[in-house]
Motif scaffolding. Sequence first.
Motif, PDB file in Angstrom:
ATOM      1  N   THR A  35      -9.945  21.706 -76.692  1.00 25.49           N
ATOM      2  CA  THR A  35     -10.032  20.358 -76.295  1.00 25.49           C
ATOM      3  C   THR A  35      -9.988  19.000 -76.874  1.00 25.49           C
ATOM      4  O   THR A  35     -10.821  18.589 -77.531  1.00 25.49           O
ATOM      5  N   ALA A  38      -8.525  12.013 -74.390  1.00 28.70           N
ATOM      6  CA  ALA A  38      -7.223  10.615 -75.405  1.00 28.70           C
ATOM      7  C   ALA A  38      -8.658   9.568 -74.325  1.00 28.70           C
ATOM      8  O   ALA A  38      -8.800   9.837 -72.730  1.00 28.70           O
ATOM      9  N   PRO A  42      -1.955   8.211 -70.059  1.00 30.24           N
ATOM     10  CA  PRO A  42      -1.107   8.864 -70.109  1.00 30.24           C
ATOM     11  C   PRO A  42      -0.431   7.790 -70.424  1.00 30.24           C
ATOM     12  O   PRO A  42      -0.232   6.913 -69.330  1.00 30.24           O
ATOM     13  N   ASP A  47      -2.458   7.185 -76.302  1.00 29.64           N
ATOM     14  CA  ASP A  47      -2.140   8.932 -75.658  1.00 29.64           C
ATOM     15  C   ASP A  47      -1.180   9.790 -76.856  1.00 29.64           C
ATOM     16  O   ASP A  47      -1.055  11.222 -76.589  1.00 29.64           O
ATOM     17  N   ALA A  48      -0.251   8.848 -76.940  1.00 28.52           N
ATOM     18  CA  ALA A  48       1.202   9.928 -76.991  1.00 28.52           C
ATOM     19  C   ALA A  48       0.509   9.997 -78.263  1.00 28.52           C
ATOM     20  O   ALA A  48       1.267  11.081 -79.222  1.00 28.52           O
ATOM     21  N   THR A  50      -1.468  10.397 -80.266  1.00 24.42           N
ATOM     22  CA  THR A  50      -2.387  12.194 -79.590  1.00 24.42           C
ATOM     23  C   THR A  50      -2.022  13.472 -78.961  1.00 24.42           C
ATOM     24  O   THR A  50      -2.923  14.182 -79.626  1.00 24.42           O
ATOM     25  N   ARG A  51      -1.400  13.312 -78.132  1.00 23.80           N
ATOM     26  CA  ARG A  51      -0.551  14.628 -78.229  1.00 23.80           C
ATOM     27  C   ARG A  51       0.920  15.086 -79.071  1.00 23.80           C
ATOM     28  O   ARG A  51       0.850  16.146 -79.583  1.00 23.80           O
ATOM     29  N   ALA A  54      -1.909  16.727 -81.250  1.00 22.23           N
ATOM     30  CA  ALA A  54      -2.118  18.050 -80.681  1.00 22.23           C
ATOM     31  C   ALA A  54      -1.293  19.205 -81.003  1.00 22.23           C
ATOM     32  O   ALA A  54      -1.755  20.764 -81.289  1.00 22.23           O
ATOM     33  N   ASP A  55      -0.372  18.310 -80.626  1.00 23.73           N
ATOM     34  CA  ASP A  55       1.388  20.033 -80.768  1.00 23.73           C
ATOM     35  C   ASP A  55       0.975  20.699 -82.139  1.00 23.73           C
ATOM     36  O   ASP A  55       0.752  21.582 -82.453  1.00 23.73           O
ATOM     37  N   VAL A  67      -4.856  18.370 -74.386  1.00 26.94           N
ATOM     38  CA  VAL A  67      -5.611  17.398 -73.913  1.00 26.94           C
ATOM     39  C   VAL A  67      -5.981  16.783 -72.631  1.00 26.94           C
ATOM     40  O   VAL A  67      -5.030  16.812 -71.814  1.00 26.94           O
ATOM     41  N   ASN A  69      -7.358  13.514 -70.654  1.00 26.78           N
ATOM     42  CA  ASN A  69      -7.576  12.038 -70.151  1.00 26.78           C
ATOM     43  C   ASN A  69      -8.462  11.385 -69.809  1.00 26.78           C
ATOM     44  O   ASN A  69      -8.813  11.829 -68.673  1.00 26.78           O
TER      45      ASN A  69
END
Length: 327
Positions: A35, A38, A42, A47-48, A50-51, A54-55, A67, A69
């Motif tokens: 996990t 963030a 969102p 956040d963007a 972070t994603r 993460a991907d 992710v 939040n």
Amino acid sequence: MQCKQTVSFLNSILTALTIGFSGSAFAAYPESPITIVAQQPPGSGSDAMTRVLADCLAKQLKQPVVVQNKAGANGILAINYLKGQPANGYTLMTIGMSQMTITPYVYKKMPYDPQTDFTGVTVFGTSPLVLTASLNSGVKVLGDLAKKFSGKDGGANFGSPGKGSPAHLLTTALLERLKVPGTHVPFTGESAGATALIGNQIDIMTLVSGTALPQVKAGRLVPLAVFDDARSPAFPEVPTIAELLGDQELARGAWIGLVAVKDTPAPVVQTLNKAASQCSQDPAYIKRFAQMNAKAIATSATDVISRAKADSDVWRPLIKSLNLTVD
């Protein structure tokens, strides 16, 4: 004497077995989903990023990376949550320049210590900050701020993602230098502030360039200055704060890092750092950052803390001089 030697020998065996067992356990990391917390809502720039991270980490580590939040109090809620998690590498957090170099020093009693409360993994992205104005403000260039707001009660209403954020500190410092009064309007996250700015509810706001760019292109916001010492390729016609003010102190871009819980084992951190480094060389990953007007990078694990210290040495005197500390 022989008894002491026997005890010492048994302790040596126990230590060796413990190290061997621990090393094997760490070598198997990760064995279950990870996990990433963030600390912004969102839709925000952090956040963007972070994603996207993460991907890529999920592909590199061959485990799902989820992710979660936890927005609020400019990251403090997320940080407190992280500090309560086991130091095993399965709960991480992305953290920005704000939370690592400004927020804790805004409070007289520090809510956390960025130098000791985290284990750094990597700095994985950088992005310039842009001062923008709403259409109804009538501000077209930086010099208009004094013309429009010097005599206005409360001065310019300026937004930020929260008290102690880089947007708050930079805009406050800038208005002071321009001798323009201002009223700070904090929001829960950057996207909420940007929405208010587009809706002409506030006059100006400093935004991450990835947030500002589409709104500027669409004619919804007016860019005034880039907080950097070199012009941004996304805003080639917009002067830098160094050009406009003639000094470098406020020419500071934003950065975002990945941290783990304090005392996370070194082998786990090394695995995560290696995965992040591999991500930074992936063309598709680099392109996704570029689309947000951010630069994908990877650093050593220790760079997170050392970079935070270097920036904090600049911000702390500024916080004190602007009297931004609160109880």
